[in-house]
Scaffold this motif. Structure first.
Motif, PDB file in Angstrom:
ATOM      1  N   LEU A  40     -13.953  13.609 -46.041  1.00 45.11           N
ATOM      2  CA  LEU A  40     -12.719  12.868 -45.809  1.00 45.11           C
ATOM      3  C   LEU A  40     -11.815  13.107 -47.011  1.00 45.11           C
ATOM      4  O   LEU A  40     -12.020  12.517 -48.084  1.00 45.11           O
ATOM      5  CB  LEU A  40     -13.018  11.379 -45.633  1.00 45.11           C
ATOM      6  N   GLY A  41     -10.845  14.007 -46.855  1.00 43.32           N
ATOM      7  CA  GLY A  41     -10.028  14.381 -47.987  1.00 43.32           C
ATOM      8  C   GLY A  41     -10.913  14.929 -49.095  1.00 43.32           C
ATOM      9  O   GLY A  41     -11.751  15.805 -48.878  1.00 43.32           O
ATOM     10  N   GLY A  42     -10.791  14.369 -50.289  1.00 41.93           N
ATOM     11  CA  GLY A  42     -11.618  14.799 -51.404  1.00 41.93           C
ATOM     12  C   GLY A  42     -12.926  14.045 -51.529  1.00 41.93           C
ATOM     13  O   GLY A  42     -13.675  14.263 -52.486  1.00 41.93           O
ATOM     14  N   ALA A  43     -13.206  13.154 -50.575  1.00 45.32           N
ATOM     15  CA  ALA A  43     -14.419  12.328 -50.630  1.00 45.32           C
ATOM     16  C   ALA A  43     -15.454  12.795 -49.614  1.00 45.32           C
ATOM     17  O   ALA A  43     -15.134  13.496 -48.645  1.00 45.32           O
ATOM     18  CB  ALA A  43     -14.063  10.868 -50.384  1.00 45.32           C
ATOM     19  N   LEU A  44     -16.692  12.376 -49.843  1.00 46.00           N
ATOM     20  CA  LEU A  44     -17.789  12.639 -48.930  1.00 46.00           C
ATOM     21  C   LEU A  44     -18.425  11.293 -48.606  1.00 46.00           C
ATOM     22  O   LEU A  44     -18.802  10.543 -49.518  1.00 46.00           O
ATOM     23  CB  LEU A  44     -18.806  13.570 -49.595  1.00 46.00           C
ATOM     24  N   ILE A  45     -18.539  10.968 -47.311  1.00 53.34           N
ATOM     25  CA  ILE A  45     -19.035   9.655 -46.904  1.00 53.34           C
ATOM     26  C   ILE A  45     -20.171   9.809 -45.901  1.00 53.34           C
ATOM     27  O   ILE A  45     -20.282  10.827 -45.217  1.00 53.34           O
ATOM     28  CB  ILE A  45     -17.905   8.785 -46.309  1.00 53.34           C
ATOM     29  N   GLN A  46     -21.024   8.787 -45.816  1.00 55.17           N
ATOM     30  CA  GLN A  46     -22.196   8.828 -44.944  1.00 55.17           C
ATOM     31  C   GLN A  46     -22.327   7.508 -44.200  1.00 55.17           C
ATOM     32  O   GLN A  46     -22.220   6.425 -44.798  1.00 55.17           O
ATOM     33  CB  GLN A  46     -23.459   9.076 -45.764  1.00 55.17           C
ATOM     34  N   VAL A  47     -22.595   7.576 -42.894  1.00 51.29           N
ATOM     35  CA  VAL A  47     -22.802   6.371 -42.092  1.00 51.29           C
ATOM     36  C   VAL A  47     -24.047   5.649 -42.591  1.00 51.29           C
ATOM     37  O   VAL A  47     -25.136   6.233 -42.667  1.00 51.29           O
ATOM     38  CB  VAL A  47     -22.946   6.719 -40.605  1.00 51.29           C
ATOM     39  N   SER A  48     -23.897   4.369 -42.949  1.00 53.41           N
ATOM     40  CA  SER A  48     -24.989   3.617 -43.561  1.00 53.41           C
ATOM     41  C   SER A  48     -25.585   2.548 -42.660  1.00 53.41           C
ATOM     42  O   SER A  48     -26.777   2.245 -42.754  1.00 53.41           O
ATOM     43  CB  SER A  48     -24.507   2.961 -44.856  1.00 53.41           C
ATOM     44  N   HIS A  93       0.295   4.399 -46.361  1.00 55.45           N
ATOM     45  CA  HIS A  93       1.267   5.466 -46.119  1.00 55.45           C
ATOM     46  C   HIS A  93       1.297   6.528 -47.224  1.00 55.45           C
ATOM     47  O   HIS A  93       2.088   7.468 -47.149  1.00 55.45           O
ATOM     48  CB  HIS A  93       2.655   4.863 -45.929  1.00 55.45           C
ATOM     49  N   GLY A  94       0.444   6.373 -48.212  1.00 54.21           N
ATOM     50  CA  GLY A  94       0.369   7.366 -49.273  1.00 54.21           C
ATOM     51  C   GLY A  94      -1.075   7.648 -49.628  1.00 54.21           C
ATOM     52  O   GLY A  94      -1.994   7.009 -49.114  1.00 54.21           O
ATOM     53  N   SER A  95      -1.291   8.609 -50.500  1.00 48.72           N
ATOM     54  CA  SER A  95      -2.653   8.943 -50.897  1.00 48.72           C
ATOM     55  C   SER A  95      -3.245   7.818 -51.741  1.00 48.72           C
ATOM     56  O   SER A  95      -2.521   7.062 -52.395  1.00 48.72           O
ATOM     57  CB  SER A  95      -2.669  10.256 -51.675  1.00 48.72           C
ATOM     58  N   LEU A  96      -4.555   7.685 -51.701  1.00 48.98           N
ATOM     59  CA  LEU A  96      -5.249   6.673 -52.483  1.00 48.98           C
ATOM     60  C   LEU A  96      -6.663   7.142 -52.770  1.00 48.98           C
ATOM     61  O   LEU A  96      -7.198   8.036 -52.093  1.00 48.98           O
ATOM     62  CB  LEU A  96      -5.272   5.323 -51.768  1.00 48.98           C
ATOM     63  N   MET A  97      -7.276   6.531 -53.777  1.00 52.41           N
ATOM     64  CA  MET A  97      -8.632   6.896 -54.166  1.00 52.41           C
ATOM     65  C   MET A  97      -9.648   6.142 -53.328  1.00 52.41           C
ATOM     66  O   MET A  97      -9.470   4.962 -53.022  1.00 52.41           O
ATOM     67  CB  MET A  97      -8.867   6.601 -55.640  1.00 52.41           C
ATOM     68  N   GLN A 123     -19.508  10.918 -52.501  1.00 57.61           N
ATOM     69  CA  GLN A 123     -18.660  11.592 -53.499  1.00 57.61           C
ATOM     70  C   GLN A 123     -17.285  10.953 -53.450  1.00 57.61           C
ATOM     71  O   GLN A 123     -16.656  10.914 -52.390  1.00 57.61           O
ATOM     72  CB  GLN A 123     -18.562  13.082 -53.194  1.00 57.61           C
ATOM     73  N   THR A 124     -16.844  10.405 -54.546  1.00 59.06           N
ATOM     74  CA  THR A 124     -15.533   9.773 -54.573  1.00 59.06           C
ATOM     75  C   THR A 124     -14.438  10.844 -54.565  1.00 59.06           C
ATOM     76  O   THR A 124     -14.678  12.001 -54.921  1.00 59.06           O
ATOM     77  CB  THR A 124     -15.388   8.881 -55.815  1.00 59.06           C
ATOM     78  N   GLY A 125     -13.258  10.439 -54.159  1.00 63.42           N
ATOM     79  CA  GLY A 125     -12.158  11.398 -54.128  1.00 63.42           C
ATOM     80  C   GLY A 125     -10.903  10.786 -53.554  1.00 63.42           C
ATOM     81  O   GLY A 125     -10.893   9.651 -53.087  1.00 63.42           O
ATOM     82  N   GLU A 126      -9.840  11.556 -53.563  1.00 63.11           N
ATOM     83  CA  GLU A 126      -8.549  11.105 -53.056  1.00 63.11           C
ATOM     84  C   GLU A 126      -8.423  11.432 -51.578  1.00 63.11           C
ATOM     85  O   GLU A 126      -8.830  12.508 -51.133  1.00 63.11           O
ATOM     86  CB  GLU A 126      -7.425  11.770 -53.838  1.00 63.11           C
ATOM     87  N   VAL A 127      -7.882  10.487 -50.819  1.00 69.39           N
ATOM     88  CA  VAL A 127      -7.631  10.710 -49.396  1.00 69.39           C
ATOM     89  C   VAL A 127      -6.172  10.388 -49.109  1.00 69.39           C
ATOM     90  O   VAL A 127      -5.514   9.680 -49.876  1.00 69.39           O
ATOM     91  CB  VAL A 127      -8.560   9.856 -48.500  1.00 69.39           C
TER      92      VAL A 127
END
Length: 225
Positions: A105-113, A28-32, A149-153
């Motif tokens: 995704l928010g501050g992150a970048l993700i890729q289907v693996s 329910h809140g932001s997380l890394m 890329q890690t980041g906050e979502v």
């Protein structure tokens, strides 16, 4: 595409002495989102769960209606999290998502693996002795992301498409090659050379090419490994 994020701690599976992180609840809140997953999320058996190639598990909420039709009105299917997923959406399935797809995704970048390989803990989660086999056989498996890329979502962040590196290799096609048409050499050669696919899956394909045999998945599905 708006998303629901879910995390969970390690706990004992009901009716067993085994532990698992399969029980996830909405955040329910932001997380890394780090290189190995969301802050506060855990996996009990790191041999087969978690790690950089399986940092985030996505399961389509779209499949829940089909599971309710197959299994009846199980309480575990009343809300996202039944399959141990970290990301729940509607409008994305294995038919439309491809290996190598990149999303913001928010501050992150993700890729289907890779696709999700179901294990025996789903049998206990659902109280259905062959649930893992059902997930594998239907192709309603979900999939994993690596974190580029890690980041906050935060809840409600959109899952925004950025790039498609192998659009022909949908997760449905990959599932069919690995679990249905399992010794199709042309497909296996394509999988073995698919550099955006997790190394473990590429090695499976290469072993089949080398041996002409399909590995036995029963221990993983039945909890005998």
């Amino acid at each position: 595409m708006s998303t629901t994020f879910l995390t969970g701690p390690i706990a004992t599976l009901p009716g067993t002495s085994a532990t698992s992180g399969i029980a996830k609840v909405p955040v329910h809140g932001s997380l890394m989102l780090g290189a190995e997953g969301f802050a506060g999320d855990a996996q009990a058996d790191r041999r087969v769960h978690g790690g950089p190639e399986k940092a985030v598990h996505h399961y389509p909420l779209d499949h829940y209606a089909a599971w309710r039709a197959d299994l009846g009105a199980l309480p575990v299917l009343d809300a996202p999290g039944a399959f141990g997923e970290n990301v729940s959406t509607q409008g994305m399935t294995e038919d439309t998502v491809a290996v190598g797809d990149i999303f913001r995704l928010g501050g992150a970048l993700i890729q289907v693996s890779q696709g999700r390989q179901p294990c025996w803990k789903l049998n206990h989660r659902f109280g259905v002795p062959d649930m893992a086999r059902r997930v594998q056989d239907t192709g309603r498996t979900g999939w994993y992301y690596r974190v580029l890329q890690t980041g906050e979502v935060a809840p409600g962040d959109d899952l925004i498409p950025v790039d498609r590196l192998a659009p022909g290799w949908t997760l449905r096609r990959l599932w069919r090659a690995m679990y249905v048409d399992r010794l199709n050499r042309a497909e296996l050669e394509g999988i073995a050379a698919l550099d955006v696919l997790a190394d473990g899956w590429r090695r499976h394909a290469q072993r089949r090419l080398d041996s002409g045999r399909v590995e036995d998945w029963r221990p993983r599905l039945e909890g005998k490994a």
